[in-house]
Design an enzyme around this catalytic site. Structure first.
Site, short mmCIF file in Angstrom:
data_model
loop_
_atom_site.label_atom_id
_atom_site.label_comp_id
_atom_site.label_asym_id
_atom_site.label_seq_id
_atom_site.Cartn_x
_atom_site.Cartn_y
_atom_site.Cartn_z
N LYS A 194 0.87 -1.17 0.00
CA LYS A 194 0.00 0.00 0.00
C LYS A 194 0.91 1.22 0.00
CE LYS A 194 -3.61 2.41 2.47
NZ LYS A 194 -4.59 2.37 3.55
N ARG A 204 -10.46 10.10 1.56
CA ARG A 204 -10.33 10.75 2.87
C ARG A 204 -11.39 11.83 3.02
NH1 ARG A 204 -3.68 10.96 2.92
NH2 ARG A 204 -3.40 8.70 2.85
N LYS A 247 -2.01 -1.45 -3.95
CA LYS A 247 -2.90 -0.29 -3.90
C LYS A 247 -2.09 0.98 -3.98
CE LYS A 247 -5.99 1.92 -0.71
NZ LYS A 247 -6.47 1.97 0.63
C1 PBG Z 1 -7.22 3.63 5.24
C2 PBG Z 1 -7.65 3.39 3.84
C3 PBG Z 1 -7.48 4.32 2.82
C4 PBG Z 1 -8.07 3.77 1.68
C5 PBG Z 1 -8.57 2.50 2.02
N1 PBG Z 1 -8.28 2.28 3.37
C6 PBG Z 1 -6.92 5.69 2.84
C7 PBG Z 1 -5.60 5.94 3.45
O1 PBG Z 1 -4.77 5.06 3.62
O2 PBG Z 1 -5.39 7.11 3.79
C8 PBG Z 1 -8.14 4.47 0.37
C9 PBG Z 1 -9.09 3.96 -0.65
C10 PBG Z 1 -9.33 4.87 -1.80
O3 PBG Z 1 -8.68 5.92 -1.97
O4 PBG Z 1 -10.25 4.55 -2.58
N2 PBG Z 1 -6.93 2.59 6.05
#
Ligand code: PBG
Length: 323
Positions: A194, A204, A247
């Site tokens: 990630k 967010r 991701k």
């Molecule tokens: C946080 C989380 C995020 C997303 C999924 N789980 C955001 C982050 O890490 O700040 C992002 C998903 C998206 O942008 O579609 N645990």
């Protein structure tokens, strides 16, 4: 001429026979947002997506399931009054996610329900981990609470827990915690690679979960790195992950391919909110052919080697095959 590659492209029928990658509803995971109350609100930063009430969530999941979608992943919008520095509410057995999982599993027992294991929706600091007074993100203390969060999701009936926090050692700790409580059949979909990505901005906005200070670069991966993803993948496999995830997806197709080639675990990829929004906004401006770009973006992710794709387009795409 001995070889004329164009012969294999001469008609839709012949092209169909030669296709190396396909998109099917079986490969798609539909991310859904849930909130308290009776309203299903449009999300300003993600046009076309909603924060669903519990009833709305079950309805939307049922519609998607009827179109062939077999898995959803849940993200809760937590009331700001319930957010704390210790993110304690993430473990409430009667919390929003836990009630949503229970409702979905009662109404749609065959739908696989995936939960996000991370503190950010519950943490008043907006981080995925606990924040020390000096701003450092505390790894091992965070892993303890993630284990309790994952257990609470398992008790509510989650089929798969998906740790998205990027703390070290969390997969092994969560696996042990689940096994100790008898949840040996609950799977772990690890957010293995990630990245600390600007593409999460619209998400967010949807959950009001942006970090209040600092950034996520000490735990999420550096967008410059690919070899590091192999290291994360090896650790996740050793620690008992059932599936790996990359991701975002589109800008990291090389990483998807790398993990698919080097791991015997299935690899999922998340087409995140920023990727979604770029397609939605360019299409709204009339600048791209929306349907064609959605299909091409998903085919690219499949071609790279992802067996499953998390995408906000999942329900719509499943509908393409069912008039
Ligand atoms: C946080 C989380 C995020 C997303 C999924 N789980 C955001 C982050 O890490 O700040 C992002 C998903 C998206 O942008 O579609 N645990």
């Amino acid at each position: 001429m001995l070889s004329r590659p164009r012969r294999n492209r001469k008609s839709a029928a012949v092209r169909g026979l030669c296709r190396e990658s396909q998109i099917s509803s079986q490969n798609l995971i539909y991310p859904l947002f849930v909130q308290e109350g009776a309203r299903d609100d449009e999300i300003a930063s993600m046009p076309g997506c909603r924060r669903w009430s519990l009833d709305g969530l079950v309805r939307e999941a049922a519609e998607a399931h009827a179109l062939g979608i077999n898995a959803i992943v849940l993200f809760p919008a937590i009331d700001s009054a319930l957010k704390t520095p210790g993110a304690e509410r993430c473990c409430d057995d009667d919390g929003l996610v836990q009630r949503a999982v229970a409702a979905l599993k009662t109404e749609l027992p065959e739908l696989a329900v995936i939960t996000d294991v991370a503190l950010d929706p519950y943490n008043s600091d907006g981080h995925d981990g606990l924040v020390a007074p000096d701003g450092r993100i505390l790894n091992d203390e965070t892993v303890d609470i993630l284990c309790r969060q994952a257990l609470s999701h398992a008790r509510s009936g989650a089929d798969i827990v998906a740790p998205s926090d990027m703390m070290d050692g969390r997969i092994g700790a969560i696996r042990a915690a689940l096994d100790d409580e008898g949840f040996t059949e609950v799977s772990i979909l690890s957010y293995t690679a990630k990245y600390a990505s600007a593409y999460y901005g619209p998400f967010r906005g949807a959950l009001d979960s942006a970090p209040k200070a600092g950034d996520k670069k000490t735990y999420q991966m550096d967008p410059a790195n690919a070899a590091e993803a192999l290291r994360e993948a090896a650790l996740d496999a050793e620690e008992g992950a059932d599936m790996l995830m990359v991701k975002p997806a589109g800008p990291y197709l090389d990483v998807i391919a790398l993990l698919a080639e080097n791991s015997d675990l299935p690899v999922a990829a998340y087409q995140v909110s920023g990727e979604y929004l770029m397609i939605q906004s360019a299409a709204a401006a009339g600048w791209i052919n929306r349907i064609a770009v959605i299909e091409e973006s998903l085919l690219g992710i499949r071609r790279a080697g992802a067996s499953a794709i998390l995408t906000y387009f999942a329900k719509e795409v499943a509908g393409w095959w069912r008039p």
